[in-house]
Design an enzyme around this catalytic site. Sequence first.
Site, mmCIF file in Angstrom:
data_model
loop_
_atom_site.group_PDB
_atom_site.id
_atom_site.type_symbol
_atom_site.label_atom_id
_atom_site.label_comp_id
_atom_site.label_asym_id
_atom_site.label_seq_id
_atom_site.Cartn_x
_atom_site.Cartn_y
_atom_site.Cartn_z
ATOM 1 N N GLU A 143 -2.801 13.723 124.318
ATOM 2 C CA GLU A 143 -1.426 14.190 124.490
ATOM 3 C C GLU A 143 -1.156 14.680 125.908
ATOM 4 O O GLU A 143 0.000 14.752 126.331
ATOM 5 C CB GLU A 143 -1.110 15.287 123.479
ATOM 6 C CG GLU A 143 -1.131 14.814 122.028
ATOM 7 C CD GLU A 143 -0.150 13.680 121.769
ATOM 8 O OE1 GLU A 143 1.059 13.885 121.911
ATOM 9 O OE2 GLU A 143 -0.608 12.573 121.432
ATOM 10 N N HIS A 195 0.998 12.503 128.270
ATOM 11 C CA HIS A 195 2.440 12.310 128.053
ATOM 12 C C HIS A 195 3.263 12.825 129.227
ATOM 13 O O HIS A 195 4.342 12.307 129.504
ATOM 14 C CB HIS A 195 2.887 13.009 126.771
ATOM 15 C CG HIS A 195 2.671 12.179 125.544
ATOM 16 N ND1 HIS A 195 3.550 11.216 125.135
ATOM 17 C CD2 HIS A 195 1.658 12.163 124.647
ATOM 18 C CE1 HIS A 195 3.100 10.635 124.031
ATOM 19 N NE2 HIS A 195 1.950 11.199 123.711
ATOM 20 N N GLU A 227 1.611 20.922 117.450
ATOM 21 C CA GLU A 227 2.236 19.685 116.971
ATOM 22 C C GLU A 227 1.170 18.798 116.322
ATOM 23 O O GLU A 227 1.251 18.455 115.144
ATOM 24 C CB GLU A 227 2.901 18.974 118.159
ATOM 25 C CG GLU A 227 3.500 17.627 117.817
ATOM 26 C CD GLU A 227 3.906 16.849 119.050
ATOM 27 O OE1 GLU A 227 4.744 15.952 118.907
ATOM 28 O OE2 GLU A 227 3.378 17.117 120.151
ATOM 29 N N HIS A 228 0.185 18.384 117.102
ATOM 30 C CA HIS A 228 -0.938 17.585 116.600
ATOM 31 C C HIS A 228 -2.194 18.447 116.606
ATOM 32 O O HIS A 228 -2.377 19.273 117.504
ATOM 33 C CB HIS A 228 -1.229 16.390 117.517
ATOM 34 C CG HIS A 228 -0.063 15.495 117.783
ATOM 35 N ND1 HIS A 228 0.280 14.434 116.969
ATOM 36 C CD2 HIS A 228 0.830 15.474 118.798
ATOM 37 C CE1 HIS A 228 1.333 13.811 117.457
ATOM 38 N NE2 HIS A 228 1.692 14.420 118.574
ATOM 39 N N HIS A 282 36.799 35.647 90.393
ATOM 40 C CA HIS A 282 35.637 35.116 89.685
ATOM 41 C C HIS A 282 35.650 35.613 88.237
ATOM 42 O O HIS A 282 35.439 34.841 87.288
ATOM 43 C CB HIS A 282 34.326 35.575 90.343
ATOM 44 C CG HIS A 282 33.976 34.882 91.618
ATOM 45 N ND1 HIS A 282 34.745 34.947 92.743
ATOM 46 C CD2 HIS A 282 32.906 34.109 91.937
ATOM 47 C CE1 HIS A 282 34.173 34.257 93.713
ATOM 48 N NE2 HIS A 282 33.046 33.731 93.241
#
Length: 413
Positions: free
Chosen positions: A242, A245, A312-313, A405
Amino acid sequence: MRRAETDISEQMKTAKEISDEVRDNGDAAVLKYTEKFDHVRLTPETMKVTAEEIENGYNNLDRPTRDALEYAYKNIYNFHEKQLPEEMWFTNVDKGLMVGEKTTPIVDVCLYVPRGKGSFPSVLLMLGTPAKVAGVPRIRVVTPPNEKGDVDDAILAVAKIIGITDIYKMGGIQAVAAVAYGTETVPKCHKIIGPGNSYATAAKRVLAQQIDTGLPAGPSEVIILADEKADPEKVALDVMIEAEHGPDSAALLVTHSSELVEKVIPIIERQKAKISDKRRSFVESVYSGYGGAIITSSLRESIDFVNEYAPEHMEVLTEKPFDVLPEIKNAGEILLGDYTPVTLCNFLLGPNAILPTGGFAKTYSSVSIFDFLKRSSVGYASKEGFERVREYAYRMATVEGFDTHALAVKERK
């Protein structure tokens, strides 16, 4: 514990300015900022991808790549099809009282597919496939154009495989604003979902009152949770996945074994020589920013850190990964063992790789069929059932001070 997406106060100022301009000037503002940020001059007529462009993109792609995309689509489709709930169900809660739920797809959705640091057909697979399985009638895609003013062939090929035809050449703040407000060319959408850079994330926050912005999906993150039995070669390879990225990604090795860290560092240095200058620069930026190795006192402390960080991962590279699995409470995805690198789930294993980032895995889940569906509660009372609960309902309405009501049940003949 810091993440890139939490440091976006300046980007939010920019997002507000550009979004307001898109709201006021429509296509003209979108085209202006597409030229400024993507260095491509488009017109209202060329903003939308044509059917011919989709067909050409599919045909331009080599057969082995098309085969890989189609294989991934099959696995991702099968995974998400298993998530489909009953279209409608009912149950009796008492005699004469029936309740249930009706599930329907969202009427339209915009899928945001980023491009800034490369082409990401896997993102469209992960977004478009569950949307298709859910039965969303109108699926639209926004994605930045390449330097030629086109959408990359791999993304067009995925669109053809899934059956998506509405694609617009735009990204960043201007794309989020265009679908939030609508322009002369781009239809207003009810929801936008998909990962993006800090500017796209900022735009979603600014426009959250205009459009459903889905789960928080910012810069990539990974934690490799390892013990002293982990293979240093595999750890080194996977902790870089990752990181490549972009410089705002986060990549951490978390372990109670300092010996493992000492073995991993030189392997990373050796493996970095095998990747491109661009990706190597991203990896090096991450390890001087949001990445590194964290040495704990025990596997228990490592697990506690993972749950607090909520990545995330994450990969579990321990001697008994299935024993660790029940202890992981907060993670977008949990990958077990030596042969399940993030690579597999990012592309083709089947589970969705669009995951909550920035610690939001504590309360959010991965993209799924449920991001494209909504539920309506259904209720029915027969005359007998109404009489059974009339007094209870009247009492509760009176306690809460709601006169009409109470009147609606008291005066009902």
